[in-house]
Scaffold this active site. Structure first.
Site, PDB file in Angstrom:
ATOM      1  N   HIS A 103      -2.344  -4.529  -2.694  1.00 48.32           N
ATOM      2  CA  HIS A 103      -1.272  -3.608  -3.096  1.00 48.32           C
ATOM      3  C   HIS A 103      -1.081  -3.521  -4.611  1.00 48.32           C
ATOM      4  O   HIS A 103      -0.970  -2.434  -5.174  1.00 48.32           O
ATOM      5  CB  HIS A 103       0.057  -4.059  -2.460  1.00 48.32           C
ATOM      6  CG  HIS A 103      -0.021  -4.237  -0.992  1.00 48.32           C
ATOM      7  ND1 HIS A 103      -0.013  -3.184  -0.108  1.00 48.32           N
ATOM      8  CD2 HIS A 103      -0.119  -5.358  -0.225  1.00 48.32           C
ATOM      9  CE1 HIS A 103      -0.091  -3.641   1.130  1.00 48.32           C
ATOM     10  NE2 HIS A 103      -0.159  -4.957   1.093  1.00 48.32           N
TER      11      HIS A 103
HETATM   12  C1  BDR Z   1       3.843  -6.726  -1.938  1.00 49.45           C
HETATM   13  O1  BDR Z   1       4.332  -7.944  -1.371  1.00 49.45           O
HETATM   14  C2  BDR Z   1       3.622  -9.035  -1.874  1.00 49.45           C
HETATM   15  O2  BDR Z   1       3.275  -9.926  -0.864  1.00 49.45           O
HETATM   16  C3  BDR Z   1       2.424  -8.490  -2.586  1.00 49.45           C
HETATM   17  O3  BDR Z   1       2.084  -9.294  -3.689  1.00 49.45           O
HETATM   18  C4  BDR Z   1       2.827  -7.107  -2.992  1.00 49.45           C
HETATM   19  O4  BDR Z   1       3.440  -7.113  -4.269  1.00 49.45           O
HETATM   20  C5  BDR Z   1       3.315  -5.873  -0.808  1.00 49.45           C
HETATM   21  O5  BDR Z   1       4.316  -5.584   0.114  1.00 49.45           O
END
Ligand code: BDR
Ligand code: CA
Length: 308
Positions: A239
């Site tokens: 992400h």
């Molecule tokens: C987000 O949540 C975290 O676990 C990841 O690093 C990312 O920023 C995705 O939902």
């Protein structure tokens, strides 16, 4: 001239991939990395920022900000995805112990020192930015743009049925940031999730002999394992690296202006991002939201930037 940014993050494996790109990209000047409680508790988030910087050994060292606990009693970490230490349980040993300032102080100081010139890329909960807004009455007028990974436009969450992890960690702070009169761009979960990486990604990383290659080849296999074991998926999502691409290749995204808010109460919906989708309502838009991504080009861009 390189764009001056602060990376506010909670490493986290996907945060680390974003850092691996940002710290070596010529068009970015990472003046600071501010740790925030999220994927891992505050103390570990700070330690992980330091560890990632040490492992990557970038040409210019950013300032590092210390995370402190958020005020959300529902907070839970994401170690089930990122490992007990947040970095894939590789067992990195941190070399340096430094006396540092809190993340929100660094945000305020850097923004005050260069009004209008510092953009903030938020790859974790919005705790630090909300605190910076509360701490310095001029922060809002002096900060540049804020690009955030978080929320979900279609209402489907990842940590709960309705909430995306970053917003769910600290919904009150997210709400405050959403409503602040600052130029903001949101790269939500439903966009970042479209860019899937299969196991062949590991073979496309830089060579083991490079700092980025060595670090990511150690850390990333854990993400594939946890996605498989915890989520039943054979591909992973990275992400935070996708959100970073908004600065590097904005043409990969189509943005739309929306009026967005954060639910802070609901039993099933706390931390959900809510957008005014009713027809004909006169609402003023408070953020740009990525609604379309060229997923294949985004995947290629991540690989390309890691290999530079
Ligand atoms: C987000 O949540 C975290 O676990 C990841 O690093 C990312 O920023 C995705 O939902
Ligand atoms: Ca993150």
């Amino acid at each position: 001239m390189a764009r001056r940014i602060i990376l506010d993050c909670d490493p986290g494996i996907d945060d680390s991939v974003a850092l691996s790109i940002a710290l070596f990209h010529k068009s970015l000047d990472v003046v600071a990395i501010t740790a925030v409680e999220g994927n891992v508790p505050a103390e570990l988030a700070t330690k992980n920022v330091q560890t990632v910087v040490e492992q990557l050994d970038p040409p210019r060292l950013p300032r590092i900000g210390v995370a402190t606990r958020n005020d959300n009693s529902d907070y839970r970490d994401a170690c089930f995805i990122h490992g007990r230490d947040g970095l894939g349980e590789v067992g990195f040993v941190m070399a340096g112990h430094h006396q540092r300032h809190q993340s929100e102080k660094i945000l305020c100081d850097e923004v005050r020192a260069a009004p209008g010139e510092i953009d903030i890329v938020c790859l974790g909960p919005l705790t630090n930015v909300a605190r910076a807004i509360q701490r310095d009455p001029h922060f809002i007028e002096n900060v540049g743009e804020i690009v955030m990974m978080g929320g979900s436009f279609n209402g489907i969450g990842n940590i709960t049925q309705t909430a995306e992890f970053n917003i769910h960690c600290d919904p009150e702070s997210a709400r405050e940031v959403f409503h602040a009169p600052i130029k903001k761009t949101l790269i939500p979960l439903d966009i970042t999730s479209q860019v899937q990486f299969s196991l062949s990604f590991i073979d496309q990383l830089p060579e083991e002999s490079t700092s980025v290659g060595s670090f990511l080849r150690n850390v990333l296999p854990y993400l594939f394992r946890s996605y498989h074991q915890q989520l039943g998926q054979e591909t992973v999502q990275i992400h935070d690296a996708i959100a970073l691409l908004q600065l590097l290749e904005p043409e990969l995204f189509e943005l739309e202006a929306w009026a967005g808010d954060v639910e802070v109460k609901g039993q099933l919906t706390r931390g959900m991002t809510v957008f005014e989708k009713r027809q004909g309502r006169k609402t003023s838009h408070n953020l740009e939201v990525a609604r379309v991504v060229d997923a294949s080009a985004a995947r290629q861009a991540v690989i390309k930037y890691l290999n530079r």
